[in-house]
Design a protein around this motif. Structure first.
Motif, PDB file in Angstrom:
ATOM      1  N   ARG A 169      -1.256  -4.193  -0.973  1.00 39.62           N
ATOM      2  CA  ARG A 169      -0.451  -3.260  -0.178  1.00 39.62           C
ATOM      3  C   ARG A 169      -1.129  -2.114  -0.976  1.00 39.62           C
ATOM      4  NH1 ARG A 169       5.257  -3.725   1.341  1.00 39.62           N
ATOM      5  NH2 ARG A 169       4.738  -6.226   0.497  1.00 39.62           N
TER       6      ARG A 169
ATOM      7  N   ASN B 156      -2.321   1.245   0.116  1.00 41.39           N
ATOM      8  CA  ASN B 156      -1.946   2.229  -0.086  1.00 41.39           C
ATOM      9  C   ASN B 156      -2.655   3.643  -0.409  1.00 41.39           C
ATOM     10  OD1 ASN B 156      -0.006   1.799   1.525  1.00 41.39           O
ATOM     11  ND2 ASN B 156       1.378   1.497  -0.229  1.00 41.39           N
TER      12      ASN B 156
ATOM     13  N   LYS C 196      -5.146   4.926   1.430  1.00 41.83           N
ATOM     14  CA  LYS C 196      -4.579   6.130   2.315  1.00 41.83           C
ATOM     15  C   LYS C 196      -4.526   6.596   2.081  1.00 41.83           C
ATOM     16  CE  LYS C 196      -3.515   2.029   4.994  1.00 41.83           C
ATOM     17  NZ  LYS C 196      -2.303   1.393   6.113  1.00 41.83           N
TER      18      LYS C 196
ATOM     19  N   ILE D 257       1.608   7.258  -1.772  1.00 41.72           N
ATOM     20  CA  ILE D 257       2.787   6.010  -0.799  1.00 41.72           C
ATOM     21  C   ILE D 257       3.248   5.852  -1.322  1.00 41.72           C
ATOM     22  CG2 ILE D 257       2.109   4.876   1.453  1.00 41.72           C
ATOM     23  CD1 ILE D 257      -0.185   6.772   2.461  1.00 41.72           C
TER      24      ILE D 257
ATOM     25  N   LYS E  95       5.788   2.195   2.316  1.00 46.45           N
ATOM     26  CA  LYS E  95       5.339   3.704   3.093  1.00 46.45           C
ATOM     27  C   LYS E  95       6.368   4.188   3.805  1.00 46.45           C
ATOM     28  CE  LYS E  95       0.224   0.176   3.881  1.00 46.45           C
ATOM     29  NZ  LYS E  95       0.570   0.034   5.365  1.00 46.45           N
TER      30      LYS E  95
ATOM     31  N   ILE F 215       5.198   9.856   2.660  1.00 47.42           N
ATOM     32  CA  ILE F 215       4.732  10.312   1.740  1.00 47.42           C
ATOM     33  C   ILE F 215       4.747  11.410   0.700  1.00 47.42           C
ATOM     34  CG2 ILE F 215       2.011  10.855   2.125  1.00 47.42           C
ATOM     35  CD1 ILE F 215       1.756   9.625   4.292  1.00 47.42           C
TER      36      ILE F 215
ATOM     37  N   LYS G 178       5.252   9.942   9.905  1.00 47.07           N
ATOM     38  CA  LYS G 178       5.838   9.284   8.621  1.00 47.07           C
ATOM     39  C   LYS G 178       6.954  10.590   7.659  1.00 47.07           C
ATOM     40  CE  LYS G 178       3.288   5.077   7.588  1.00 47.07           C
ATOM     41  NZ  LYS G 178       4.463   4.630   7.639  1.00 47.07           N
TER      42      LYS G 178
END
Length: 289
Positions: free
Chosen positions: A69, A73, A76, A102, A106, A109, A134
């Motif tokens: 994860r 992130n 992203k 991030i 999550k 940001i 977000k």
């Protein structure tokens, strides 16, 4: 008492991990912690006797899914950074985006940027919130923080101290250059951040003896003769003197008063408070870098 130290992935700053025993973690291990930014993955550095300004609560050792994860992130975050850069241009903002982050959960940001002045980014945040759905947090950082986050190569050919081990930034001034008998050419002692190099601070204790000795240019009486102090060289434990007809170099030990070591310990403990006003005045005059 020992403290477990780790490093944040986004800022490279050192933190103190609480809620876990030293015997249960090892150097280089990845941990999931709860910080003010949310759930994060941090890397263990080891232990220290000194506490840290930044603290986080241990949640668990990072599992395979946590690492996966985290990597997702990071990808992203790169995409979000490109979007933010375009939005900054659209809004005509005078700011330089340096990193996007991030956290593991999550929840937000984070956009880190540098700027020479305060930036009104309210409309930018609204646009970014619409795109990413977000919470958006913009964080302005200094140039030294930017180098710590992005990485660089120092004048020594190695990574700067702020990336490798330094926990706190300390004020560095031209006084440090002068005290260490270095040429007063700030350009020669400027780091990649454009500020005076932090390693000048690490040498302060080596030159602390100068705080209880006459300054260069002053006069002292030695063996019944008046001399002018040319230079104090703490590293060689020497002092250079000049009279009307000669120059000589003698050991510092021969002119230091009895019990000087107690005075030196006091100077070490107070951090040079007797010179604090001078340094502050230099800073106000724009000398501090």
């Amino acid at each position: 008492m020992s403290y477990i130290k780790a490093k944040f992935q986004d800022t490279n700053k050192v933190l103190q991990v609480e809620g876990v025993w030293e015997r249960d973690v090892s150097r280089g291990e990845l941990l999931v912690v709860q910080s003010e930014k949310g759930e994060e993955v941090v890397k263990v550095l080891g232990t220290s006797k000194e506490p840290s300004s930044y603290k986080a609560i241990f949640l668990r050792k990072a599992k395979r899914e946590d690492i996966q994860r985290m990597e997702e992130n990071e990808e992203k975050a790169k995409e979000a950074m490109e979007v933010c850069k375009k939005k900054i241009i659209e809004h005509g903002l005078d700011m330089k985006l340096i990193k996007t982050y991030i956290p593991l959960d999550k929840s937000k940001i984070f956009f880190y940027y540098t700027s020479d002045h305060r930036v009104d980014f309210r409309n930018l945040v609204k646009d970014l919130a619409k795109v990413f759905k977000k919470r958006i947090e913009m964080r302005q950082v200094g140039v030294r923080d930017a180098v710590q986050m992005l990485g660089w190569v120092g004048a020594c050919g190695d990574m700067p101290c702020c990336i490798r081990f330094q926990e706190e930034f300390q004020s560095v001034s031209l006084r440090d250059i002068e005290e260490q008998n270095l040429p007063l050419s700030p350009q020669k002692f400027t780091g990649p951040c454009g500020r005076l190099m932090c390693c000048l601070v690490f040498e302060r204790e080596n030159y602390l003896i100068k705080s209880i000795l006459p300054e260069a240019g002053s006069e002292l009486c030695y063996q019944g003769k008046v001399y002018k102090v040319l230079q104090v060289d703490p590293l060689r434990w020497k002092i250079s003197l000049a009279s009307e007809d000669s120059k000589r170099e003698i050991d510092l030990q021969s002119i230091l008063p009895e019990g000087y070591d107690r005075a030196l310990k006091h100077c070490q403990a107070c951090g040079g408070c007797c010179k604090k006003a001078l340094v502050e005045n230099e800073a106000l005059a724009g000398v501090e870098q």
